[in-house]
Design an enzyme around this catalytic site. Sequence first.
Site, mmCIF file in Angstrom:
data_model
loop_
_atom_site.group_PDB
_atom_site.id
_atom_site.type_symbol
_atom_site.label_atom_id
_atom_site.label_comp_id
_atom_site.label_asym_id
_atom_site.label_seq_id
_atom_site.Cartn_x
_atom_site.Cartn_y
_atom_site.Cartn_z
ATOM 1 N N GLY A 12 0.836 -1.206 0.000
ATOM 2 C CA GLY A 12 0.000 0.000 0.000
ATOM 3 C C GLY A 12 0.867 1.250 0.000
ATOM 4 N N ARG A 73 1.182 -5.322 -5.069
ATOM 5 C CA ARG A 73 1.345 -6.322 -3.992
ATOM 6 C C ARG A 73 1.829 -7.639 -4.596
ATOM 7 N NH1 ARG A 73 -0.541 -4.217 0.632
ATOM 8 N NH2 ARG A 73 -2.244 -2.724 0.579
ATOM 9 N N ASP A 104 6.199 -5.114 5.791
ATOM 10 C CA ASP A 104 6.868 -6.404 6.018
ATOM 11 C C ASP A 104 6.882 -7.290 4.771
ATOM 12 O OD1 ASP A 104 4.151 -6.585 6.254
ATOM 13 O OD2 ASP A 104 4.150 -7.769 8.099
ATOM 14 N N THR A 127 4.629 2.296 5.822
ATOM 15 C CA THR A 127 3.260 1.787 5.880
ATOM 16 C C THR A 127 2.456 2.633 6.856
ATOM 17 O OG1 THR A 127 1.841 0.007 6.686
ATOM 18 C CG2 THR A 127 4.092 -0.060 7.471
ATOM 19 N N ILE A 128 1.239 2.981 6.455
ATOM 20 C CA ILE A 128 0.401 3.762 7.370
ATOM 21 C C ILE A 128 0.015 2.911 8.584
ATOM 22 C CG2 ILE A 128 -0.502 5.225 5.525
ATOM 23 C CD1 ILE A 128 -3.202 3.673 5.902
ATOM 24 N N ASP A 129 0.206 1.589 8.490
ATOM 25 C CA ASP A 129 -0.156 0.708 9.610
ATOM 26 C C ASP A 129 0.811 0.870 10.794
ATOM 27 O OD1 ASP A 129 -1.940 -0.113 7.710
ATOM 28 O OD2 ASP A 129 -1.014 -2.067 7.361
ATOM 29 N N ASP A 131 3.326 -0.811 11.782
ATOM 30 C CA ASP A 131 3.390 -2.044 12.565
ATOM 31 C C ASP A 131 4.760 -2.745 12.496
ATOM 32 O OD1 ASP A 131 3.157 -2.643 9.898
ATOM 33 O OD2 ASP A 131 1.640 -4.193 10.131
ATOM 34 N N ARG A 164 -26.182 11.941 17.307
ATOM 35 C CA ARG A 164 -25.952 10.594 16.782
ATOM 36 C C ARG A 164 -24.675 9.983 17.337
ATOM 37 N NH1 ARG A 164 -26.911 12.451 10.570
ATOM 38 N NH2 ARG A 164 -29.109 11.913 10.423
ATOM 39 N N MET A 171 -8.063 2.491 8.715
ATOM 40 C CA MET A 171 -7.209 1.397 8.208
ATOM 41 C C MET A 171 -6.167 0.961 9.236
ATOM 42 S SD MET A 171 -6.325 2.074 4.238
ATOM 43 C CE MET A 171 -7.446 1.606 2.927
ATOM 44 N N GLY A 172 -5.397 -0.042 8.880
ATOM 45 C CA GLY A 172 -4.329 -0.505 9.771
ATOM 46 C C GLY A 172 -4.159 -2.010 9.768
ATOM 47 N N ARG A 173 -5.055 -2.680 9.040
ATOM 48 C CA ARG A 173 -5.035 -4.148 8.973
ATOM 49 C C ARG A 173 -5.068 -4.741 10.386
ATOM 50 N NH1 ARG A 173 -1.481 -5.621 4.400
ATOM 51 N NH2 ARG A 173 -3.326 -5.726 3.126
ATOM 52 N N HIS A 275 -9.227 4.781 1.408
ATOM 53 C CA HIS A 275 -7.957 5.174 0.790
ATOM 54 C C HIS A 275 -7.668 6.662 0.858
ATOM 55 C CE1 HIS A 275 -8.611 1.109 -0.571
ATOM 56 N NE2 HIS A 275 -7.302 1.033 -0.698
ATOM 57 N N GLN A 277 -7.051 7.951 3.449
ATOM 58 C CA GLN A 277 -5.983 7.951 4.452
ATOM 59 C C GLN A 277 -4.600 7.772 3.844
ATOM 60 O OE1 GLN A 277 -7.686 5.434 8.090
ATOM 61 N NE2 GLN A 277 -8.528 4.815 6.139
HETATM 62 O O1 F6P Z 1 -1.167 -1.938 4.594
HETATM 63 C C1 F6P Z 1 -1.695 -0.696 4.278
HETATM 64 C C2 F6P Z 1 -3.169 -0.768 4.070
HETATM 65 O O2 F6P Z 1 -3.623 0.545 3.814
HETATM 66 C C3 F6P Z 1 -3.970 -1.411 5.191
HETATM 67 O O3 F6P Z 1 -4.167 -0.536 6.267
HETATM 68 C C4 F6P Z 1 -5.236 -1.778 4.470
HETATM 69 O O4 F6P Z 1 -5.911 -2.840 5.107
HETATM 70 C C5 F6P Z 1 -4.727 -2.218 3.126
HETATM 71 O O5 F6P Z 1 -3.487 -1.560 2.937
HETATM 72 C C6 F6P Z 1 -5.635 -1.887 1.987
HETATM 73 O O6 F6P Z 1 -5.076 -2.392 0.818
HETATM 74 P P1 F6P Z 1 -5.532 -2.053 -0.659
HETATM 75 O O7 F6P Z 1 -4.947 -0.700 -1.010
HETATM 76 O O8 F6P Z 1 -4.916 -3.131 -1.464
HETATM 77 O O9 F6P Z 1 -7.019 -2.012 -0.674
#
Ligand code: F6P
Length: 344
Positions: A12, A73, A104, A127-129, A131, A164, A171-173, A275, A277
Amino acid sequence: MINRIGVLTGGGDSPAINAAIRAIFVKANNYGYKVIGIRNGWEGMVKGNAFEIQRIDVAGTLAIGGTIIGTSRTNPFKIEGGVEKVLQNIKNFELDAIITIGGDDTNGVMYKLYTQYGFKGVGIPQTIDNDIAYSDFSIGFESSLEIVTEAIDRLHTTACSHNRVMIVEIMGRDSGWLAMYGGLAGGADIILIPEVEFSYDEIVNVLEERKKNGANYSVIAVAEGAKPAGIDRQVVASGMVDSFGHVQLGGIAKTIAEEIERRTGIECRTMVLGHLQRGGRPTAFDRVLATRLGAYAVDLVHQGKFGNLVTMYKGEITAVPVENALTERKPVDLSLYELSKLFA
Ligand code: F6P
């Protein structure tokens, strides 16, 4: 002896990748090395799609999101004959080493090629995750965090006007860093992360308690990988699985909204940031981080220190063996989770 360094970006994308590529080019140029941009991540190494980066290619890219060399990917180890093609293209492009920018998966392929085939590589965490172990911040996290924070700020006012519950999916997997930092920065009333299973009873208690205290609205920040206690699977957006075995997550906000409405009758709305993000202008912090990591990666190549990730760790720019960085996990610091509960 180094003459030509390949560079690729995989997985990503995120803001500030271009700042790293620019720094790699400038630093390599300084040493007298050429930089070969591999297009679309490992796919470019399999298909033989690359070009020699020139100064004009990196000029003006510091402020631009995405990656000027493309990403994918692709996992060459999962393609029949993929590794052989990569090895052939290393020869065709006369690459002496490679710098990989990604998470990773991307850096893991580099490490496998290094340990199994002797192809010299250095990795950069992006990675925005956020991790990656032994890395305080990976490239892109901070820029993404700004987007999440602004979104939560904006959602607060409309949630409040309409009385509400607004549920923001982040995101972040399998990692909750972005949701945790974004939730804290944006003042979310409840933050749910994959590292801690959540309870609907607790969520409902918080919402009702807030109501009793006069707050007729709430904002919940939920990481896409969060799951309720007792349910051992994440909510997926589709049946898609990528070549590294990752499913496409998405939909937990809707699931939570339905459950809250069912239990309390409070009107809920959901917002999946998706996306958004990952796009747009990098923050100053990310640009500087990417510039430092890119330049240091070239230093490591120059010094012959391969099989490392360059990271910012405990505030210092340093080199970490890929093996350590990729085999260990970096779950969210649970003291942050405890801190977030204080504001519920
Ligand atoms: O690993 C980065 C990430 O943005 C995750 O947070 C998210 O789950 C995934 O990629 C989304 O992937 P794609 O861009 O393939 O939809």
